[in-house]
Design an enzyme around this catalytic site. Structure first.
Site, short mmCIF file in Angstrom:
data_model
loop_
_atom_site.label_atom_id
_atom_site.label_comp_id
_atom_site.label_asym_id
_atom_site.label_seq_id
_atom_site.Cartn_x
_atom_site.Cartn_y
_atom_site.Cartn_z
N VAL A 37 -3.51 33.13 20.57
CA VAL A 37 -3.95 32.76 19.23
C VAL A 37 -5.41 32.32 19.14
CG1 VAL A 37 -1.63 32.21 18.43
CG2 VAL A 37 -3.05 30.40 19.46
N ARG A 76 9.59 30.30 23.60
CA ARG A 76 10.47 29.22 24.04
C ARG A 76 10.35 28.05 23.06
NH1 ARG A 76 7.19 26.54 29.21
NH2 ARG A 76 5.28 26.07 28.05
N THR A 82 11.77 19.59 23.94
CA THR A 82 11.29 20.92 24.29
C THR A 82 10.62 20.87 25.66
OG1 THR A 82 9.06 20.60 23.40
CG2 THR A 82 10.78 21.32 21.84
N TYR A 120 -5.34 16.41 21.39
CA TYR A 120 -4.12 16.89 20.75
C TYR A 120 -3.95 16.27 19.37
CZ TYR A 120 0.85 17.92 20.04
OH TYR A 120 2.04 18.36 19.52
#
Length: 270
Positions: free
Chosen positions: A62, A17, A196, A159
């Site tokens: 991952v 996505r 997004t 982050y």
């Protein structure tokens, strides 16, 4: 007229996505054989069904090196190597961990999870892609970092730190491959304010969403959110032969945010 990625083998992580899916569509449109990977199996398989021929889906978490090793077997046996890797998979940690994520109260387990996915995942992708690309005589690694990898984010310390590390590791990979003469390029893309699903938790719903969205857009010099396709076009350039002399760069796709919000033109011309 040849397409820009004709017959290239491309693997995109986190491609079910958002930005990853847009990159997969753009690469496929330009002639690439696209390997879609994610942990969102239903969405990933749905994207591959949409793309049709020259598209495959594989489950890939991952942060798990064993899964990269299994992916390596597939890449070598079924595809004979790789031309393009986009390390796109990433999390903010807001939805995926308990937090908090500010620099004073940050939770260590939450920090570690964000690092495992964003940084370790990209590092492992680069590690294995180098071998896969050497088999093809070269290639292009594209790491999706963030505006947050260049500036600090008080409420998202993990982050921001992870994306800064991805930014720097990109340069280490680029220099290593150049020194070894591998003909493998490695560059980073730094999106900001791209609409997004990652924004959903921050924007909310309904009327509140529109108010917050408008507030964010006031700080974007170009005055509006970007779309996933904007990042896909940047990735297409770095994946193609058009960037054959480009390695170790940072390509910002941010509506001018990193140029300085004060650069936004006054609508009255003042």
């Amino acid at each position: 007229m040849n397409k820009r990625l004709e017959n290239k083998i491309a693997l995109i992580t986190g491609a079910a996505r958002g930005i990853g899916a847009s990159i997969a569509r753009k690469f496929h449109q330009e002639g690439a054989v696209v390997i879609v990977t994610d942990i969102l199996d239903t969405k990933g398989k749905g994207l591959v069904a949409e793309l049709g021929e020259r598209a495959s889906y594989f489950h890939l978490n991952v942060k798990n090196e064993q899964e990269w090793k299994e992916m390596a077997k597939t890449i070598v046996s079924e595809f004979g190597g790789l031309d393009i890797l986009v390390n796109n998979a990433g999390i903010t940690g807001f939805l995926e961990t308990n937090g908090p994520h500010d620099a004073e109260m940050v939770d260590l387990d939450s920090w570690a999870e964000v690092m495992a996915v964003n940084l370790n995942g990209s590092m492992l992708g680069c590690k294995y892609a180098i071998d896969w690309m050497k088999r093809k005589g070269g290639g292009s690694i594209i790491n999706i970092s963030s505006r947050s990898g260049i500036v600090g984010i008080p409420g998202a310390a993990a982050y921001a730190a992870s994306k800064a590390a991805v930014r720097n590791h990109t340069k280490s990979v680029a220099l290593h491959c150049a020194e070894k003469g591998y003909n493998i390029r490695c560059n980073s893309i730094h999106p900001a304010a791209i609409m997004t699903p990652m924004w959903d938790a921050m924007l909310g719903e309904g009327e509140v969403r529109e108010l917050i969205k408008a507030s964010v857009e006031k700080g974007i010099p170009m005055g509006h959110f970007g779309q996933p396709e904007d990042v896909a076009f940047a990735a297409l350039y770095l994946a193609s032969e058009e960037s054959k002399y480009v390695t170790g760069i940072e390509l910002n796709v941010d509506g001018g945010i990193l140029a300085g919000a004060e650069a936004k033109p006054d609508p009255m011309g003042e």
